[in-house]
Design a protein around this motif. Structure first.
Motif, PDB file in Angstrom:
ATOM      1  N   GLY A  42       0.693  -1.173  -0.135  1.00 30.53           N
ATOM      2  CA  GLY A  42      -0.009  -0.052   0.106  1.00 30.53           C
ATOM      3  C   GLY A  42       0.940   1.322  -0.028  1.00 30.53           C
ATOM      4  N   PRO A  43       0.357   2.296  -0.774  1.00 28.44           N
ATOM      5  CA  PRO A  43       1.521   3.400  -0.968  1.00 28.44           C
ATOM      6  C   PRO A  43       1.867   4.085   0.569  1.00 28.44           C
ATOM      7  N   VAL A  44       0.686   4.607   1.363  1.00 29.73           N
ATOM      8  CA  VAL A  44       1.110   5.291   2.442  1.00 29.73           C
ATOM      9  C   VAL A  44       1.629   4.428   3.686  1.00 29.73           C
ATOM     10  N   PRO A  45       1.244   3.144   3.697  1.00 30.47           N
ATOM     11  CA  PRO A  45       1.932   2.232   4.902  1.00 30.47           C
ATOM     12  C   PRO A  45       3.423   1.962   4.399  1.00 30.47           C
ATOM     13  N   THR A  46       3.777   1.819   3.121  1.00 29.91           N
ATOM     14  CA  THR A  46       5.040   1.641   2.802  1.00 29.91           C
ATOM     15  C   THR A  46       5.736   2.925   3.078  1.00 29.91           C
ATOM     16  N   ALA A  47       5.469   4.090   2.632  1.00 30.24           N
ATOM     17  CA  ALA A  47       6.214   5.125   2.747  1.00 30.24           C
ATOM     18  C   ALA A  47       6.259   5.398   4.507  1.00 30.24           C
ATOM     19  N   LEU A  48       5.450   5.065   5.288  1.00 30.52           N
ATOM     20  CA  LEU A  48       5.530   5.338   6.617  1.00 30.52           C
ATOM     21  C   LEU A  48       6.461   4.393   7.120  1.00 30.52           C
ATOM     22  N   VAL A  49       6.603   3.152   6.524  1.00 25.78           N
ATOM     23  CA  VAL A  49       7.653   2.175   7.052  1.00 25.78           C
ATOM     24  C   VAL A  49       9.008   2.786   6.711  1.00 25.78           C
ATOM     25  N   LEU A  50       9.340   3.296   5.744  1.00 28.01           N
ATOM     26  CA  LEU A  50      10.586   3.949   5.188  1.00 28.01           C
ATOM     27  C   LEU A  50      10.664   4.884   6.170  1.00 28.01           C
ATOM     28  N   LEU A  51      10.059   5.847   6.438  1.00 29.12           N
ATOM     29  CA  LEU A  51      10.358   7.007   7.436  1.00 29.12           C
ATOM     30  C   LEU A  51      10.512   6.327   8.708  1.00 29.12           C
ATOM     31  N   ALA A  52       9.632   5.447   9.514  1.00 27.16           N
ATOM     32  CA  ALA A  52      10.216   4.689  10.632  1.00 27.16           C
ATOM     33  C   ALA A  52      11.456   4.233  10.727  1.00 27.16           C
ATOM     34  N   ARG A  53      12.094   3.605   9.428  1.00 22.53           N
ATOM     35  CA  ARG A  53      13.298   3.105   9.615  1.00 22.53           C
ATOM     36  C   ARG A  53      14.413   4.162   9.347  1.00 22.53           C
ATOM     37  N   TRP A  54      13.864   5.384   9.060  1.00 22.04           N
ATOM     38  CA  TRP A  54      14.849   6.291   8.922  1.00 22.04           C
ATOM     39  C   TRP A  54      14.706   7.268  10.012  1.00 22.04           C
ATOM     40  N   GLY A  55      13.854   6.757  11.206  1.00 20.23           N
ATOM     41  CA  GLY A  55      14.073   7.603  12.288  1.00 20.23           C
ATOM     42  C   GLY A  55      12.987   8.502  12.526  1.00 20.23           C
ATOM     43  N   LEU A  56      11.960   8.695  11.749  1.00 20.50           N
ATOM     44  CA  LEU A  56      10.659   9.550  11.918  1.00 20.50           C
ATOM     45  C   LEU A  56       9.532   8.782  12.398  1.00 20.50           C
ATOM     46  N   PRO A  57       8.978   9.234  13.549  1.00 22.36           N
ATOM     47  CA  PRO A  57       7.878   8.493  14.187  1.00 22.36           C
ATOM     48  C   PRO A  57       6.718   8.609  13.167  1.00 22.36           C
ATOM     49  N   ALA A  58       6.107   7.602  13.042  1.00 18.57           N
ATOM     50  CA  ALA A  58       4.865   7.651  11.964  1.00 18.57           C
ATOM     51  C   ALA A  58       3.695   6.734  12.590  1.00 18.57           C
ATOM     52  N   ARG A  59       2.624   7.220  12.099  1.00 18.56           N
ATOM     53  CA  ARG A  59       0.923   6.452  12.527  1.00 18.56           C
ATOM     54  C   ARG A  59       0.287   6.426  11.243  1.00 18.56           C
ATOM     55  N   PHE A  60      -0.440   5.095  11.465  1.00 24.05           N
ATOM     56  CA  PHE A  60      -1.255   4.807  10.198  1.00 24.05           C
ATOM     57  C   PHE A  60      -2.661   4.676  10.583  1.00 24.05           C
ATOM     58  N   LEU A  61      -3.302   5.360   9.717  1.00 22.85           N
ATOM     59  CA  LEU A  61      -4.958   5.147   9.903  1.00 22.85           C
ATOM     60  C   LEU A  61      -5.580   4.510   8.567  1.00 22.85           C
ATOM     61  N   GLY A  62      -6.027   3.390   8.776  1.00 23.97           N
ATOM     62  CA  GLY A  62      -6.600   2.882   7.584  1.00 23.97           C
ATOM     63  C   GLY A  62      -7.681   1.900   8.351  1.00 23.97           C
ATOM     64  N   VAL A  63      -8.520   1.038   7.180  1.00 24.89           N
ATOM     65  CA  VAL A  63      -9.459  -0.166   7.703  1.00 24.89           C
ATOM     66  C   VAL A  63      -8.903  -1.402   7.223  1.00 24.89           C
ATOM     67  N   ILE A  64      -9.134  -2.322   8.057  1.00 21.99           N
ATOM     68  CA  ILE A  64      -8.771  -3.692   7.885  1.00 21.99           C
ATOM     69  C   ILE A  64      -9.960  -4.685   8.446  1.00 21.99           C
ATOM     70  N   GLY A  65      -9.921  -5.954   8.174  1.00 24.86           N
ATOM     71  CA  GLY A  65     -10.893  -6.870   8.492  1.00 24.86           C
ATOM     72  C   GLY A  65     -10.523  -7.627   9.677  1.00 24.86           C
ATOM     73  N   ASP A  66     -11.319  -8.459  10.239  1.00 28.19           N
ATOM     74  CA  ASP A  66     -10.869  -9.387  11.616  1.00 28.19           C
ATOM     75  C   ASP A  66     -10.501 -10.580  10.980  1.00 28.19           C
ATOM     76  N   ASP A  67      -9.898 -10.569   9.861  1.00 33.22           N
ATOM     77  CA  ASP A  67      -9.500 -11.965   9.190  1.00 33.22           C
ATOM     78  C   ASP A  67      -7.880 -12.036   9.440  1.00 33.22           C
ATOM     79  N   PRO A  68      -7.381 -12.987   8.967  1.00 34.89           N
ATOM     80  CA  PRO A  68      -5.765 -13.197   9.083  1.00 34.89           C
ATOM     81  C   PRO A  68      -4.825 -12.350   8.546  1.00 34.89           C
ATOM     82  N   ASP A  69      -5.777 -11.740   7.228  1.00 31.50           N
ATOM     83  CA  ASP A  69      -4.630 -10.896   6.633  1.00 31.50           C
ATOM     84  C   ASP A  69      -4.761  -9.534   7.366  1.00 31.50           C
ATOM     85  N   GLY A  70      -5.884  -9.122   8.227  1.00 36.97           N
ATOM     86  CA  GLY A  70      -5.948  -7.988   8.999  1.00 36.97           C
ATOM     87  C   GLY A  70      -4.879  -8.104  10.062  1.00 36.97           C
TER      88      GLY A  70
END
Length: 305
Positions: A42-70
């Motif tokens: 996903g565009p946003v979570p991937t960018a946030l992971v990069l920022l977190a690894r590079w030292g910037l705190p990040a939070r994600f807001l999105g929707v998931i289900g209660d299934d194994p993928d969630g």
């Protein structure tokens, strides 16, 4: 960096089912899979992971289900240091997923993606959304909620960035609220209805963004900005892509956008930010996968001129 520098990301998150094929298949053919993997994308979570690894705190807001993928997505965000406390989990909802076909030898990919039919609604955004938030990052989905969040962020004096992979509903309402836009050149051409990319970039600047970064696949990227006084014409820069043998281009644009955010929040000038984003995206393409292929900040900085 202090928690007040947190980046809040709102957008689409998926579990990618990635397969590598010898060549792009023809209709009604059967093809052997060379290798495969399951990963969170996903565009946003991937960018946030990069920022977190590079030292910037990040939070994600999105929707998931209660299934194994969630559950897989929640575990991925937690493991990567991205705060998942704002994620909305819906009972009985199928979590977003994507099928990704990568062509061996060229790294080119084709994506078919499923978006949940009950995305985050504007009224579900918490009142504390902007606490400790320095920047809002969007992918334009869901449209109405993205517009609402961008307007609310602007009212709080918080800048807004948009990774616009394609023209989506409500984009004409969202772009005037955006400060930093990253997108492929085809987005600029499609949205502005012109084959003249520089003209499209100037038109996008006139709509609202201060700075526009447009990627050009293997040719690199270009940037335009209004934030260069005292000239009345926008500043313009071109950056070639890294000279690499691509293995997997999936997620390159997300990586590019994440590096743009890092440069923007670090106060880098546009030319340095553009170069870093091209380097980061290029390095990502030299390795298969998503999270596994994200480059380290030190590796990007080592290649900057």
């Amino acid at each position: 960096m202090a928690a007040a520098a947190a980046v809040l990301g709102l957008g689409h998150v998926v579990v990618d089912h990635v397969v590598w094929l010898p060549a792009y298949p023809t209709v009604d053919s059967k093809n052997n899979i060379l290798r495969s993997r399951i990963q969170v994308g996903g565009p946003v979570p991937t960018a946030l992971v990069l920022l977190a690894r590079w030292g910037l705190p990040a939070r994600f807001l999105g929707v998931i289900g209660d299934d194994p993928d969630g559950l897989r997505i929640l575990a991925d965000l937690q493991r990567e240091g991205v705060d998942p406390s704002l994620v909305v989990r819906r009972r009985g909802l199928q979590t977003g997923f994507a099928h990704v076909w990568v062509e061996q030898g060229t790294g080119r990919r084709t994506v078919a993606s499923y978006r949940p039919d009950r995305p985050v609604q504007p009224e579900e955004l918490p009142k504390t959304l902007w606490d400790d938030t320095r920047l809002l990052h969007l992918d334009g989905w869901p449209g109405e909620t993205a517009v609402h969040a961008a307007a609310s962020a602007r009212a709080q004096g918080i800048p807004v960035s948009l990774d616009a992979g394609s023209v989506r509903p409500d984009m004409d309402r969202l772009l005037p609220l955006v400060d930093v836009l990253t997108a492929p050149e085809r987005f600029a051409r499609d949205f502005c209805r012109t084959a003249d990319v520089p003209a499209a970039a100037r038109a996008l600047l006139a709509i609202g963004p201060q700075t526009v970064y447009l990627t050009r696949d293997a040719a690199g990227a270009r940037a335009w900005t209004r934030a260069v006084p005292p000239s009345t014409e926008p500043g313009t820069w071109t950056q070639p892509a890294l000279d690499i043998a691509p293995v997997d281009t999936n997620g390159a644009g997300d990586t590019f956008a994440g590096a743009v955010l890092y440069g923007t929040l670090s106060g880098w000038p546009v030319p340095k930010t553009l170069q870093a984003a091209c380097v980061a995206a290029g390095l990502k393409c030299t390795r298969p996968g998503n999270r596994d292929a994200l480059p380290a900040l030190s590796d990007v900085l080592a290649r900057l001129g």
